[in-house]
Design an enzyme around this catalytic site. Sequence first.
Site: not given
Length: 186
Positions: A53, A122, A149
Site C-alpha cells: 500500500y 500503510d 490511520c
Amino acid sequence: QVTINGTTFDYQVDANGFWQVHRQAPIALGTHVINLVNGQLQSAADAVIWGLYSGSGLFTLPLATMTGERTRMLSVEGARVAVKNAQRNLRAMNLNDVDARAGDVSRTLDHVPAHPNVVVLDPPRAGARAKVCRQIAAAGASSVVYIACDPTSLARDTATLIGEGYELKDIRAFDIYPMTHHVETV
C-alpha cells in the site's frame, strides 16, 4: 521535500493522488518508520523489503536507500496514478532497482517469490485485512511495520498477526489530524 535522517527526498504527487495533509506528517512518520526498519535490519548487506500500500513512495524512497547494494525492494499499490508517481520519484533519485507494481496487494503477493526481511505497510482506513496479514506471515517476514490511520483496523490486523506468531513490540501514535478524533499509529 521530506528530510529523513539528514537525507532529502523530493516527491511529485499528482493532484488526484494521496499525500499526508499535515505538512510535518511525512517527516515524522518517515523518520519513525525508517528508524524502526534500520533497527531490524541492522545494516544488513542484502535485504528484501516489501512496501505494501505504498502510495506515491513516501516510505519506498527512503527504504530503497537505507541498506547495501544488494537490497531488493518491492512496492505494491492499488492506485495506478500513485504507482506512476512513485516510479517517477524513484527515477528522479536514480533508485532504479525498486520493483514498483500496480495492483491488488493480495493478488500480487500470490505471485512474489522473494521472502522479505521486513514488511512496511500503510493500508487504507479499512486496513490490510486477514488474508494479507496471513500472506505476510507465510512469507516469513521477521518484522512488520504497520502504519494505520484507523485504530480499529490496526487492532484487528494486529490480532491476526499475533495469531500468526508475531508479537507487538512497539506502538506510537501521531496526532497529525489536528482538532479531529483521528490519529495515525505506527
